[in-house]
Design an enzyme around this catalytic site. Structure first.
Site, PDB file in Angstrom:
ATOM      1  N   TYR A   1       0.852  -1.194   0.000  1.00 15.65           N
ATOM      2  CA  TYR A   1       0.000   0.000   0.000  1.00 15.65           C
ATOM      3  C   TYR A   1       0.882   1.236   0.000  1.00 15.65           C
ATOM      4  O   TYR A   1       1.856   1.311   0.745  1.00 15.65           O
ATOM      5  CB  TYR A   1      -0.877  -0.006   1.253  1.00 15.65           C
ATOM      6  CG  TYR A   1      -1.788   1.199   1.383  1.00 15.65           C
ATOM      7  CD1 TYR A   1      -2.851   1.397   0.495  1.00 15.65           C
ATOM      8  CD2 TYR A   1      -1.585   2.145   2.388  1.00 15.65           C
ATOM      9  CE1 TYR A   1      -3.686   2.501   0.618  1.00 15.65           C
ATOM     10  CE2 TYR A   1      -2.437   3.252   2.517  1.00 15.65           C
ATOM     11  CZ  TYR A   1      -3.481   3.422   1.634  1.00 15.65           C
ATOM     12  OH  TYR A   1      -4.313   4.507   1.755  1.00 15.65           O
TER      13      TYR A   1
ATOM     14  N   ASP B   1       9.297   3.026   0.040  1.00 18.37           N
ATOM     15  CA  ASP B   1       8.222   3.662   0.798  1.00 18.37           C
ATOM     16  C   ASP B   1       8.429   3.261   2.258  1.00 18.37           C
ATOM     17  O   ASP B   1       8.051   2.170   2.682  1.00 18.37           O
ATOM     18  CB  ASP B   1       6.853   3.197   0.284  1.00 18.37           C
ATOM     19  CG  ASP B   1       5.706   3.875   1.029  1.00 18.37           C
ATOM     20  OD1 ASP B   1       5.971   4.541   2.052  1.00 18.37           O
ATOM     21  OD2 ASP B   1       4.545   3.736   0.586  1.00 18.37           O
TER      22      ASP B   1
ATOM     23  N   LYS C   1       3.913   9.103   9.008  1.00 23.94           N
ATOM     24  CA  LYS C   1       3.678   8.490  10.321  1.00 23.94           C
ATOM     25  C   LYS C   1       4.641   9.006  11.408  1.00 23.94           C
ATOM     26  O   LYS C   1       4.435  10.091  11.913  1.00 23.94           O
ATOM     27  CB  LYS C   1       3.642   6.969  10.167  1.00 23.94           C
ATOM     28  CG  LYS C   1       2.463   6.600   9.225  1.00 23.94           C
ATOM     29  CD  LYS C   1       2.088   5.158   9.123  1.00 23.94           C
ATOM     30  CE  LYS C   1       0.783   5.062   8.318  1.00 23.94           C
ATOM     31  NZ  LYS C   1       0.797   4.206   7.167  1.00 23.94           N
TER      32      LYS C   1
HETATM   33  C1  LIG Z   1       0.155   4.683   5.752  1.00 23.88           C
HETATM   34  C2  LIG Z   1       0.952   4.471   4.527  1.00 23.88           C
HETATM   35  C3  LIG Z   1       0.922   5.364   3.451  1.00 23.88           C
HETATM   36  C4  LIG Z   1      -0.061   6.500   3.377  1.00 23.88           C
HETATM   37  O1  LIG Z   1       0.135   7.448   4.375  1.00 23.88           O
HETATM   38  P1  LIG Z   1      -1.095   8.404   4.787  1.00 23.88           P
HETATM   39  O2  LIG Z   1      -0.474   9.344   5.755  1.00 23.88           O
HETATM   40  O3  LIG Z   1      -2.138   7.512   5.369  1.00 23.88           O
HETATM   41  O4  LIG Z   1      -1.565   9.072   3.557  1.00 23.88           O
HETATM   42  C5  LIG Z   1       1.800   5.170   2.412  1.00 23.88           C
HETATM   43  N1  LIG Z   1       2.657   4.150   2.407  1.00 23.88           N
HETATM   44  C6  LIG Z   1       2.704   3.252   3.407  1.00 23.88           C
HETATM   45  C7  LIG Z   1       3.704   2.147   3.360  1.00 23.88           C
HETATM   46  C8  LIG Z   1       1.832   3.378   4.496  1.00 23.88           C
HETATM   47  O5  LIG Z   1       1.841   2.457   5.456  1.00 23.88           O
END
Ligand SMILES: *Cc1c(COP(=O)(O)O)cnc(C)c1O
Length: 434
Positions: free
Chosen positions: A145, A240, A268
């Site tokens: 994701y 990511d 995060k």
């Molecule tokens: C949570 C997440 C996102 C998206 O971040 P948001 O702040 O919710 O938009 C993107 N990549 C990864 C791996 C994530 O866990």
């Protein structure tokens, strides 16, 4: 039985005003078929709901709260920052300070741009990669994701996976076509895509530890394979690290696995509980971003003074606290051991630092196929038994469990006890009687 009548009432009311009663899908607890609990406040390792129930929290706001909730230093710093104004739309020293801290911990992020969410960070990094290479296509992995931007909602994990709707309505087919999908931990699937699309792939995007289809670790050599094949094809490698950044260690997954990407996305933890994301990498690439270069990207609240304050304070505490990551790892290992002991062959527990996940499957989980072989009804039952015992887990098989620095000896011991209790055959039988 847990009394959550206050939550039930608030949830009914919320449904009249918010789609599904929530502002982000997984919060609705649909995958575990329960009413979500509405939170009143949180402190350290605990969430307190509106009915006065306390829970040991392993969601940690889906990752940010690595220091636990309402850490006094972070709260004080933000309170002080509030007095000076909430936003200016003009530069502040704090933005440089946060970018400097990020680079000190992750040297590959020579230059970075602050944004307000992980979604924004990843979609912007992809744009830069396209600008840099002059190519359109990207590769992502099934079950990974990367936020909810159009081109990345293709075979995504997390909420999209839980709801078996990996492809969202409203994403133009033309757009999704630019996203090629490979299989995590299957090098040959990546090789095939490069062979089929020579000279067309701008970037390969990966969660270095997949944490949105449950927790799936990269097999030895997989990340360095991605490093080599992207370099050979002039494709940018994007890690990511929205979850793994400052979670697996100060240097994130790139330090943990000793593989350096071209671009990195963060979110995060770097916001310390406030909305922040960042993307960055080598200067020659990042100098393409406006106003330095022709790749446009902007944000009214980017580098917001409160959010950068919370981020700086959080990262500073992480840097100053000797042994913090070793302790997190040990706590997660104790939890993992308790799960394996209680459930035996019926489950697969994957753990990397303070990230862990238990799959209800007899197979070793290494990819999307094995992750989705798990029995989600069994997970839902487990979730129910745990929340009844005051342990708040992710309300989906396909989300990670996060341990924080605020989880102390007592909380870990209580959690292990609850896991043992939940696994007892008598408990399983009791679940079957209505
Ligand atoms: C949570 C997440 C996102 C998206 O971040 P948001 O702040 O919710 O938009 C993107 N990549 C990864 C791996 C994530 O866990």
């Amino acid at each position: 039985m847990l009394n959550i009548s206050g939550s039930e009432q608030l949830y009914r009311e919320a449904g009249a005003y918010l789609p599904g009663g929530v502002n982000s899908p997984v919060r609705a607890f649909r995958a575990v078929d329960r009413c979500p609990v509405f939170i009143d406040h949180a402190k350290d390792a605990y969430l307190y709901d509106v009915d006065g129930n306390a829970y040991i929290d392993y969601v940690c706001s889906w990752g940010p709260c690595i220091l636990g909730h309402a850490h006094p230093r972070v709260v004080r710093a933000v309170q002080k920052a509030c007095e000076n104004g909430l936003t200016y739309g003009a530069p502040t020293e704090k933005e440089t300070k946060l970018a400097k801290l990020i680079r000190a911990c992750m040297p590959s992020m020579e230059v970075s741009r602050l944004v307000s969410s992980g979604t924004e960070a990843v979609m912007s990094a992809v744009r830069v990669a396209r600008g840099f290479t002059g190519r359109d296509k990207i590769i992502k992995f099934r079950g990974c994701y990367h936020g909810h931007s159009d081109g990345l909602l293709v075979k995504a994990g997390s909420g999209a996976l839980t709801q078996s709707a990996p492809d969202s309505l409203g994403v133009p087919a033309d757009y999704a076509r630019q996203t090629l999908v490979a299989e995590y931990n299957h090098p040959e699937s990546v090789e095939r895509l490069f062979a089929e699309h020579p000279g067309e792939i701008a970037a390969l995007l990966v969660e270095p530890v997949a944490a949105n289809m449950g927790v799936v670790l990269p097999e030895p050599g997989f990340l360095s394979f991605l490093r080599e094949i992207t370099r050979d094809h002039g494709t940018l490698l994007i890690f990511d690290e929205v979850i793994t950044g400052f979670r697996l260690g100060l240097g994130g997954a790139q330090e943990y696995f000793q593989v350096t990407p071209d671009l990195t996305t963060l979110g995060k933890i770097i916001g310390g509980g406030m909305p922040v994301g960042a993307y960055g990498g080598r200067r020659e690439i990042m100098e393409l971003v406006a106003p330095a270069g022709p790749v446009y990207q902007a944000g009214t609240l980017s580098g917001n003074p409160l959010a950068t304050t919370a981020g700086i304070e959080t990262l500073t505490i992480l840097r100053e606290t000797a042994g913090i990551y070793e302790q997190l790892d040990q706590k997660a290992k104790r939890l993992a051991a308790a799960m394996r002991e209680a459930y035996g062959e019926r489950v697969c527990v994957n753990q990397a630092g303070s990230l862990l996940g238990m799959f209800f499957t007899g197979q070793r989980v290494t990819d999307y196929e094995t992750a989705t072989s798990s029995d989600t009804a069994a997970y839902a039952a487990y979730f129910g038994r745990m929340i009844e015992r005051g342990i708040y887990l992710a309300p989906s098989q396909y989300e990670a469990m996060f341990v924080s620095a605020a989880h102390g000896e007592e909380e870990i011991a209580r959690t292990c006890e609850a896991v043992r209790d939940a696994a007892k055959p008598a408990q399983a039988a009791a679940d079957k009687t209505p």
